[in-house]
Scaffold this motif. Structure first.
Motif, short mmCIF file in Angstrom:
data_model
loop_
_atom_site.label_atom_id
_atom_site.label_comp_id
_atom_site.label_asym_id
_atom_site.label_seq_id
_atom_site.Cartn_x
_atom_site.Cartn_y
_atom_site.Cartn_z
N MET A 1 -7.56 59.15 -5.24
CA MET A 1 -7.85 58.13 -4.22
C MET A 1 -6.66 57.18 -4.05
N LEU A 2 -6.02 56.84 -5.17
CA LEU A 2 -4.85 55.96 -5.08
C LEU A 2 -3.73 56.64 -4.29
N ARG A 3 -3.54 57.93 -4.54
CA ARG A 3 -2.51 58.66 -3.80
C ARG A 3 -2.86 58.73 -2.31
N ARG A 4 -4.14 58.91 -1.99
CA ARG A 4 -4.56 58.96 -0.59
C ARG A 4 -4.37 57.59 0.07
N MET A 5 -4.67 56.52 -0.70
CA MET A 5 -4.47 55.18 -0.14
C MET A 5 -3.00 54.97 0.21
N LYS A 6 -2.12 55.41 -0.69
CA LYS A 6 -0.68 55.25 -0.45
C LYS A 6 -0.25 56.06 0.77
N LYS A 7 -0.78 57.29 0.87
CA LYS A 7 -0.43 58.16 2.00
C LYS A 7 -0.90 57.58 3.31
N ASP A 8 -2.08 56.96 3.31
CA ASP A 8 -2.66 56.42 4.54
C ASP A 8 -2.22 54.99 4.83
N GLY A 9 -1.34 54.46 3.98
CA GLY A 9 -0.81 53.12 4.23
C GLY A 9 -1.77 51.99 3.88
N VAL A 10 -2.77 52.28 3.04
CA VAL A 10 -3.71 51.24 2.60
C VAL A 10 -3.17 50.61 1.32
N HIS A 11 -2.97 49.30 1.36
CA HIS A 11 -2.35 48.62 0.22
C HIS A 11 -3.41 48.27 -0.82
N PRO A 12 -3.32 48.83 -2.04
CA PRO A 12 -4.30 48.50 -3.07
C PRO A 12 -4.10 47.08 -3.59
N ASN A 13 -5.16 46.51 -4.16
CA ASN A 13 -5.05 45.19 -4.80
C ASN A 13 -5.38 45.31 -6.29
N LEU A 14 -5.46 44.18 -6.96
CA LEU A 14 -5.72 44.22 -8.40
C LEU A 14 -7.07 44.86 -8.71
N ALA A 15 -8.07 44.59 -7.86
CA ALA A 15 -9.40 45.18 -8.10
C ALA A 15 -9.32 46.71 -8.09
N THR A 16 -8.47 47.27 -7.22
CA THR A 16 -8.30 48.72 -7.17
C THR A 16 -7.83 49.24 -8.52
#
Length: 277
Positions: A1-16
């Motif tokens: 999911m983290l890799r998909r977030m990076k691919k889709d341009g979604v910036h994770p936060n500390l909670a992630t």
């Protein structure tokens, strides 16, 4: 999911990252956790807070890497919380590292004067090591400091977390689950010819208020299915009926039950107690 977030341009936060590290901790994936921490810092520019450091500490403690936990706490750029130290102490208990456990407990004694947890966890470790007199001495020190209530209450430690039971406290969200488990234990004891009676007053909902060591033991059974022993610290003297009941439970459930009360340490196993009563 983290890799998909990076691919889709979604910036994770500390909670992630706390969620990811928690998952890594339960799965024992140390390398994956380290990679996530590095990515958090280098790829996303996030700085860890105390809760995230606690996720890392919990992960390292679960995998038995106590040296790494101690180093992580000493090098934290933020002030370690009480929870950080208790995670390390709980890991020491799980790994039976009594020498390190004594050191960590003493640190907590000095920094968090009102905290009862290190007394109970270290007492548990002393009992597990066969040092019953040291466990009694430590709990006496706890009582002298006014940290253990003089009334009817019991304490049990599970995975580094200490839970207190008192007769007049009915706010526990797990109350029904605990009473259901206690009912199961009492039925097993009854099948072994022990005639149980309720203790204390009967509440308005007709649920009996049991002596607190029974509640603590029932909670321990519900949370630690695979542990071979349970340790409970009790502020008052255990009654004779509870003594007989818990001896029978130790036999029918094949589990060592250790109660430290105002008279000393009672180590119950296979239906017998170390006090010879």
């Amino acid at each position: 999911m983290l890799r998909r977030m990076k691919k889709d341009g979604v910036h994770p936060n500390l909670a992630t990252f706390k969620v990811i590290l928690s998952a890594c901790g339960h799965a024992g994936c140390v390398d994956d956790a380290n990679a996530c921490v590095n990515a958090m810092r280098e790829l996303f520019g996030l700085r860890a807070d105390t809760e995230l450091y606690d996720c890392v500490i919990d992960l390292l403690g679960r995998t038995g890497r106590l040296d790494d936990v101690e180093e992580k706490i000493s090098l934290m750029p933020v002030q370690p919380r009480l929870e950080s130290w208790l995670m390390l102490l709980g890991a020491c208990s799980n790994q039976a590292d009594l020498q390190r456990g004594e050191y960590v407990a003493n640190q907590v004694f000095e920094m968090f004067l009102e905290c009862t947890a290190p007394y109970v966890i270290l007492s548990n470790m002393y009992v597990a090591a066969g040092r019953d007199s040291d466990a009694e001495r430590l709990l006496s020190r706890m009582k002298e400091k006014g940290l253990m209530q003089s009334g009817e209450c019991s304490y049990i430690e599970v995975d580094g977390v200490v839970k207190k039971f008192s007769c007049d406290d009915r706010s526990d969200p797990q109350e029904q689950e605990i009473h259901d488990e206690l009912g199961r234990l009492e039925r097993l004891a009854a099948d072994a010819d022990f005639k149980a009676t309720s203790h204390g007053d009967v509440a308005s909902d007709n649920t009996s208020c049991y002596h607190t060591e029974r509640l603590a033991i029932a909670f321990g059974f519900s949370c630690t299915v695979h542990k071979s022993s349970l340790f409970v610290a009790k502020s008052a003297q255990m009654c004779s009926e509870c003594h007989v009941f818990l001896k029978i439970v130790s036999k029918v459930c094949d589990k060592e039950i250790i109660i430290s009360d105002s008279t000393g340490v009672h180590r119950m196993q296979d239906g017998a107690c170390s006090c010879a009563n």
